[in-house]
Design an enzyme around this catalytic site. Sequence first.
Site, PDB file in Angstrom:
ATOM      1  N   CYS A 135      44.123   6.247  63.484  1.00 33.44           N
ATOM      2  CA  CYS A 135      44.155   7.105  63.574  1.00 33.44           C
ATOM      3  C   CYS A 135      45.306   7.298  61.923  1.00 33.44           C
ATOM      4  O   CYS A 135      45.880   6.334  61.818  1.00 33.44           O
ATOM      5  CB  CYS A 135      45.195   7.076  64.930  1.00 33.44           C
ATOM      6  SG  CYS A 135      45.753   8.799  64.490  1.00 33.44           S
ATOM      7  N   THR A 136      44.397   8.009  61.182  1.00 38.78           N
ATOM      8  CA  THR A 136      45.924   8.534  59.815  1.00 38.78           C
ATOM      9  C   THR A 136      46.892   8.740  59.962  1.00 38.78           C
ATOM     10  O   THR A 136      47.352   8.386  59.664  1.00 38.78           O
ATOM     11  CB  THR A 136      44.704   9.490  58.986  1.00 38.78           C
ATOM     12  OG1 THR A 136      44.541  10.419  59.583  1.00 38.78           O
ATOM     13  CG2 THR A 136      43.251   9.340  59.144  1.00 38.78           C
TER      14      THR A 136
ATOM     15  N   CYS B  46      41.194  12.567  59.066  1.00 35.77           N
ATOM     16  CA  CYS B  46      41.383  12.739  60.926  1.00 35.77           C
ATOM     17  C   CYS B  46      40.362  11.223  62.303  1.00 35.77           C
ATOM     18  O   CYS B  46      38.827  12.079  61.303  1.00 35.77           O
ATOM     19  CB  CYS B  46      41.112  14.033  61.255  1.00 35.77           C
ATOM     20  SG  CYS B  46      41.792  13.606  62.971  1.00 35.77           S
ATOM     21  N   ASN B  47      40.982  10.607  62.402  1.00 35.39           N
ATOM     22  CA  ASN B  47      39.840  10.013  63.117  1.00 35.39           C
ATOM     23  C   ASN B  47      38.624  11.109  64.670  1.00 35.39           C
ATOM     24  O   ASN B  47      38.109  10.474  65.170  1.00 35.39           O
ATOM     25  CB  ASN B  47      40.010   8.750  63.523  1.00 35.39           C
ATOM     26  CG  ASN B  47      40.239   7.497  62.481  1.00 35.39           C
ATOM     27  OD1 ASN B  47      39.707   6.502  62.198  1.00 35.39           O
ATOM     28  ND2 ASN B  47      41.653   7.724  61.914  1.00 35.39           N
ATOM     29  N   THR B  48      39.572  11.184  65.226  1.00 32.73           N
ATOM     30  CA  THR B  48      39.870  11.453  66.184  1.00 32.73           C
ATOM     31  C   THR B  48      38.996  13.603  65.864  1.00 32.73           C
ATOM     32  O   THR B  48      37.928  13.456  66.878  1.00 32.73           O
ATOM     33  CB  THR B  48      40.913  12.706  66.375  1.00 32.73           C
ATOM     34  OG1 THR B  48      42.080  11.525  66.939  1.00 32.73           O
ATOM     35  CG2 THR B  48      40.975  13.114  68.024  1.00 32.73           C
TER      36      THR B  48
ATOM     37  N   ASP C 261      43.513  17.677  58.666  1.00 30.60           N
ATOM     38  CA  ASP C 261      43.739  16.867  59.385  1.00 30.60           C
ATOM     39  C   ASP C 261      44.878  17.184  60.763  1.00 30.60           C
ATOM     40  O   ASP C 261      45.031  18.780  60.628  1.00 30.60           O
ATOM     41  CB  ASP C 261      45.104  15.664  59.325  1.00 30.60           C
ATOM     42  CG  ASP C 261      45.017  14.275  60.665  1.00 30.60           C
ATOM     43  OD1 ASP C 261      44.299  14.591  61.005  1.00 30.60           O
ATOM     44  OD2 ASP C 261      46.356  14.283  60.453  1.00 30.60           O
TER      45      ASP C 261
HETATM   46  N1  DGL Z   1      45.540  11.748  62.839  1.00 31.76           N
HETATM   47  C1  DGL Z   1      44.840  11.987  64.341  1.00 31.76           C
HETATM   48  C2  DGL Z   1      43.825  10.870  63.803  1.00 31.76           C
HETATM   49  O1  DGL Z   1      43.231  10.232  62.813  1.00 31.76           O
HETATM   50  C3  DGL Z   1      44.842  12.390  65.537  1.00 31.76           C
HETATM   51  C4  DGL Z   1      46.604  12.724  65.627  1.00 31.76           C
HETATM   52  C5  DGL Z   1      46.578  13.500  66.475  1.00 31.76           C
HETATM   53  O2  DGL Z   1      46.052  14.503  66.147  1.00 31.76           O
HETATM   54  O3  DGL Z   1      46.529  13.054  68.196  1.00 31.76           O
HETATM   55  O4  DGL Z   1      42.828  10.521  64.512  1.00 31.76           O
END
Ligand code: DGL
Length: 269
Positions: A191-192, A77-79, A13
């Site tokens: 977002c995780t 991590c979704n992003t 992540d």
């Molecule tokens: N944890 C990340 C996600 O799931 C993103 C947080 C970030 O770095 O902006 O999107």
Amino acid sequence: MPSKAPPTILLFDSGLGGLTVFREVVKARPDARYIYVADDAAFPYGGIAEAALIERVLAVVGQAIAEHKPDLVVVACNTASTLALAQLRARFTVPFVGTVPAIKPACAASRSKRVAVLGTQATVAREYTKSLIREFAQGCEVALIGSARLATFAEAELHGEPAADAAIAGEIAPCFVDQGGKCTDTVVLACTHYPLLIERLRKLAPWPVDWIDPAPAIARRVAELAGPPASPHQSEPAQIVFTSGRAPSPALKAALAGYGFGEGSSRAN
Ligand code: DGL
């Protein structure tokens, strides 16, 4: 007959949000060897341009694969997943499990048919996310809500420096729509990092909603790919790598120990 060695599972992540995925995956495969890579040198990912982020994710994950030789990689991590999963799969042979907005189950469960997807500004702008809505909205009105600050607030919480109620309330307020006799009843945590704040989100929500955390579904997918545990016990403490090389604060160290991590190992990248 010699028993099969437990698999090595790598989680990745931009920071500590992937811990919300890690804690579910560990329940599915307690015996696995775990390496968690937090790319805190580049946190937050939400503000990074697409081409630069693809390059960064391929480099950091590539280095971690070369170093730890995992049997499975979870992009927690979704992003990163909504942007770079296809490139990761094309470049490396190890199987990947991604984390993408849980729009299908959220829309299937919504009774009011009004759903919000709360993610980083990058995730909610992605074509990948929009295509999930086109395919799986099932007649729901789906609002895409990008938060610039919530992931940072979640990190601060783990460092023992919680953000003010008003700041968190302001970030989630646009999710709550009461229009045409339909109120938002389901919010996708896309977002995780956000499940780290779940108690505060529940408390600060203008009305109760279902908050959808994809982590249990990701753990089920890991169990499908990695098979059932050979033992109910952890084989060794999980290891965490911070790409910044910074040592965790005492508050973070205590939090990580609670998740089952041994002493942090850090490295500059
Ligand atoms: N944890 C990340 C996600 O799931 C993103 C947080 C970030 O770095 O902006 O999107």
